[in-house]
Motif scaffolding. Structure first.
Motif, PDB file in Angstrom:
ATOM      1  N   ILE A  22       0.837  -1.207   0.000  1.00 33.38           N
ATOM      2  CA  ILE A  22       0.000   0.000   0.000  1.00 33.38           C
ATOM      3  C   ILE A  22       0.868   1.252   0.000  1.00 33.38           C
ATOM      4  CG2 ILE A  22      -1.610   1.341   1.415  1.00 33.38           C
ATOM      5  CD1 ILE A  22      -2.866  -1.406   2.203  1.00 33.38           C
ATOM      6  N   ILE A  23       1.936   1.236   0.788  1.00 37.34           N
ATOM      7  CA  ILE A  23       2.850   2.388   0.796  1.00 37.34           C
ATOM      8  C   ILE A  23       3.468   2.572  -0.586  1.00 37.34           C
ATOM      9  CG2 ILE A  23       5.015   3.281   1.741  1.00 37.34           C
ATOM     10  CD1 ILE A  23       4.246   1.915   4.398  1.00 37.34           C
ATOM     11  N   GLU A  24       3.811   1.481  -1.256  1.00 39.22           N
ATOM     12  CA  GLU A  24       4.370   1.569  -2.610  1.00 39.22           C
ATOM     13  C   GLU A  24       3.369   2.189  -3.577  1.00 39.22           C
ATOM     14  OE1 GLU A  24       6.687   1.623  -5.821  1.00 39.22           O
ATOM     15  OE2 GLU A  24       7.395   1.097  -3.834  1.00 39.22           O
ATOM     16  N   MET A  25       2.104   1.830  -3.443  1.00 37.82           N
ATOM     17  CA  MET A  25       1.085   2.411  -4.325  1.00 37.82           C
ATOM     18  C   MET A  25       0.969   3.917  -4.129  1.00 37.82           C
ATOM     19  SD  MET A  25      -2.014  -0.327  -4.611  1.00 37.82           S
ATOM     20  CE  MET A  25      -2.145  -0.796  -2.900  1.00 37.82           C
ATOM     21  N   MET A  26       1.263   4.390  -2.938  1.00 39.81           N
ATOM     22  CA  MET A  26       1.187   5.828  -2.685  1.00 39.81           C
ATOM     23  C   MET A  26       2.460   6.560  -3.109  1.00 39.81           C
ATOM     24  SD  MET A  26      -0.956   6.122   0.858  1.00 39.81           S
ATOM     25  CE  MET A  26       0.053   5.013   1.825  1.00 39.81           C
ATOM     26  N   THR A  27       3.627   5.910  -3.024  1.00 41.56           N
ATOM     27  CA  THR A  27       4.878   6.587  -3.331  1.00 41.56           C
ATOM     28  C   THR A  27       5.363   6.345  -4.755  1.00 41.56           C
ATOM     29  OG1 THR A  27       6.209   4.734  -2.513  1.00 41.56           O
ATOM     30  CG2 THR A  27       5.626   6.479  -0.932  1.00 41.56           C
ATOM     31  N   LEU A  28       5.149   5.159  -5.281  1.00 37.43           N
ATOM     32  CA  LEU A  28       5.561   4.786  -6.642  1.00 37.43           C
ATOM     33  C   LEU A  28       7.049   4.991  -6.909  1.00 37.43           C
ATOM     34  CD1 LEU A  28       2.550   6.187  -8.673  1.00 37.43           C
ATOM     35  CD2 LEU A  28       2.942   3.828  -7.980  1.00 37.43           C
ATOM     36  N   ASP A  29       7.890   4.645  -5.954  1.00 43.94           N
ATOM     37  CA  ASP A  29       9.330   4.802  -6.172  1.00 43.94           C
ATOM     38  C   ASP A  29      10.068   3.470  -6.245  1.00 43.94           C
ATOM     39  OD1 ASP A  29       9.273   4.033  -3.566  1.00 43.94           O
ATOM     40  OD2 ASP A  29      10.474   5.679  -2.795  1.00 43.94           O
ATOM     41  N   LEU A  30       9.342   2.375  -6.295  1.00 44.25           N
ATOM     42  CA  LEU A  30       9.890   1.016  -6.419  1.00 44.25           C
ATOM     43  C   LEU A  30      10.806   0.622  -5.268  1.00 44.25           C
ATOM     44  CD1 LEU A  30      10.667   0.633 -10.225  1.00 44.25           C
ATOM     45  CD2 LEU A  30       8.647  -0.073  -8.967  1.00 44.25           C
ATOM     46  N   PHE A  31      10.641   1.240  -4.119  1.00 39.23           N
ATOM     47  CA  PHE A  31      11.425   0.835  -2.952  1.00 39.23           C
ATOM     48  C   PHE A  31      10.613  -0.102  -2.072  1.00 39.23           C
ATOM     49  CE2 PHE A  31      12.784   1.421   1.458  1.00 39.23           C
ATOM     50  CZ  PHE A  31      14.104   1.019   1.335  1.00 39.23           C
ATOM     51  N   PHE A  32       9.410   0.305  -1.742  1.00 38.70           N
ATOM     52  CA  PHE A  32       8.604  -0.485  -0.825  1.00 38.70           C
ATOM     53  C   PHE A  32       8.104  -1.782  -1.462  1.00 38.70           C
ATOM     54  CE2 PHE A  32       8.509   3.724   1.045  1.00 38.70           C
ATOM     55  CZ  PHE A  32       8.824   3.426   2.355  1.00 38.70           C
ATOM     56  N   ILE A  33       7.986  -1.824  -2.774  1.00 42.72           N
ATOM     57  CA  ILE A  33       7.593  -3.075  -3.427  1.00 42.72           C
ATOM     58  C   ILE A  33       8.711  -4.106  -3.309  1.00 42.72           C
ATOM     59  CG2 ILE A  33       8.357  -2.567  -5.774  1.00 42.72           C
ATOM     60  CD1 ILE A  33       5.035  -4.189  -4.843  1.00 42.72           C
ATOM     61  N   MET A  34       9.952  -3.637  -3.293  1.00 48.42           N
ATOM     62  CA  MET A  34      11.077  -4.546  -3.090  1.00 48.42           C
ATOM     63  C   MET A  34      11.068  -5.094  -1.661  1.00 48.42           C
ATOM     64  SD  MET A  34      12.399  -4.552  -6.026  1.00 48.42           S
ATOM     65  CE  MET A  34      11.897  -3.589  -7.420  1.00 48.42           C
ATOM     66  N   MET A  35      10.742  -4.217  -0.712  1.00 51.74           N
ATOM     67  CA  MET A  35      10.628  -4.657   0.673  1.00 51.74           C
ATOM     68  C   MET A  35       9.473  -5.648   0.838  1.00 51.74           C
ATOM     69  SD  MET A  35      12.994  -2.943   2.378  1.00 51.74           S
ATOM     70  CE  MET A  35      12.442  -2.800   4.046  1.00 51.74           C
ATOM     71  N   SER A  36       8.369  -5.372   0.147  1.00 47.64           N
ATOM     72  CA  SER A  36       7.225  -6.282   0.259  1.00 47.64           C
ATOM     73  C   SER A  36       7.535  -7.639  -0.360  1.00 47.64           C
ATOM     74  CB  SER A  36       5.978  -5.663  -0.368  1.00 47.64           C
ATOM     75  OG  SER A  36       6.114  -5.545  -1.758  1.00 47.64           O
ATOM     76  N   SER A  37       8.435  -7.683  -1.327  1.00 49.61           N
ATOM     77  CA  SER A  37       8.875  -8.972  -1.883  1.00 49.61           C
ATOM     78  C   SER A  37       9.568  -9.799  -0.810  1.00 49.61           C
ATOM     79  CB  SER A  37       9.824  -8.761  -3.056  1.00 49.61           C
ATOM     80  OG  SER A  37       9.238  -7.969  -4.031  1.00 49.61           O
ATOM     81  N   GLY A  38      10.383  -9.132  -0.009  1.00 51.24           N
ATOM     82  CA  GLY A  38      11.033  -9.826   1.102  1.00 51.24           C
ATOM     83  C   GLY A  38      10.022 -10.352   2.100  1.00 51.24           C
ATOM     84  N   ALA A  39       8.976  -9.572   2.369  1.00 45.40           N
ATOM     85  CA  ALA A  39       7.924 -10.025   3.288  1.00 45.40           C
ATOM     86  C   ALA A  39       7.162 -11.200   2.699  1.00 45.40           C
ATOM     87  CB  ALA A  39       6.972  -8.880   3.603  1.00 45.40           C
ATOM     88  N   LEU A  40       6.965 -11.214   1.397  1.00 42.53           N
ATOM     89  CA  LEU A  40       6.265 -12.323   0.752  1.00 42.53           C
ATOM     90  C   LEU A  40       7.082 -13.611   0.841  1.00 42.53           C
ATOM     91  CD1 LEU A  40       3.692 -12.976  -0.811  1.00 42.53           C
ATOM     92  CD2 LEU A  40       4.949 -12.494  -2.908  1.00 42.53           C
ATOM     93  N   VAL A  41       8.378 -13.516   0.624  1.00 38.27           N
ATOM     94  CA  VAL A  41       9.239 -14.703   0.755  1.00 38.27           C
ATOM     95  C   VAL A  41       9.274 -15.170   2.210  1.00 38.27           C
ATOM     96  CG1 VAL A  41      11.589 -15.575   0.469  1.00 38.27           C
ATOM     97  CG2 VAL A  41      10.595 -14.107  -1.284  1.00 38.27           C
ATOM     98  N   ALA A  42       9.302 -14.238   3.150  1.00 39.86           N
ATOM     99  CA  ALA A  42       9.258 -14.598   4.569  1.00 39.86           C
ATOM    100  C   ALA A  42       7.923 -15.252   4.918  1.00 39.86           C
ATOM    101  CB  ALA A  42       9.491 -13.364   5.434  1.00 39.86           C
TER     102      ALA A  42
END
Length: 157
Positions: A22-42
């Motif tokens: 959700i934070i990535e959808m608001m910022t659109l800087d491709l940083f938080f989507i990378m972090m969310s990928s880590g959360a998905l693997v976890a």
């Protein structure tokens, strides 16, 4: 509370994943989507029953690798696109235009496509009305133009 988080770690990782997305959808800087990928693997590690400390390590490693290696490539790919995908005033740069009034380093009027723009000369030279010019850049609502080499004036558009 901590015991519940450890016992139900998959829920924790799902919530972290959703919040970061959700934070990535608001910022659109491709940083938080990378972090969310880590959360998905976890999250998948939690579903496999791995210990919580290992899930945290997996999250950190995957997120770090995504930020360091995938994000720069994705940003470079997004920024370099074909000219057809240029939008707004970026699409006008390099376009041909016709001077409707004399263009100097301070004032003038040009027609780019079907639109009339205020203009000024990029090199400070005076360009007479009826001459073909090329758009060098756009500064606010003013087209900065350079003369094109032609054999004569353009017909009226």
């Amino acid at each position: 509370m901590i015991e519940w988080i450890v016992a139900n770690s998959w829920v924790t990782w799902l919530v972290v994943f959703l919040i970061l997305a959700i934070i990535e959808m608001m910022t659109l800087d491709l940083f938080f989507i990378m972090m969310s990928s880590g959360a998905l693997v976890a999250l998948f590690a939690a579903l496999l029953g791995l210990p919580f400390w290992l899930q945290v390590v997996i999250f950190c490693v995957v997120a770090l690798l995504m930020v360091l290696f995938v994000r720069p490539v994705a940003l470079r790919h997004l920024r370099s696109g074909p000219r057809d995908l240029a939008t707004n005033v970026d699409r006008l740069i390099g376009e041909s235009a016709m001077t409707l009034e004399s263009v100097t380093d301070h004032s003038g009027v040009v027609k780019i496509g079907g639109d009339t723009w205020t203009a000024r000369s990029a090199d400070g030279s005076a360009i007479p009305a009826g001459q073909r010019v090329s758009v060098a850049r756009i500064e606010g609502a003013t087209a900065v133009v350079t003369p094109q080499r032609t054999d004569g004036p353009l017909p009226a558009q």
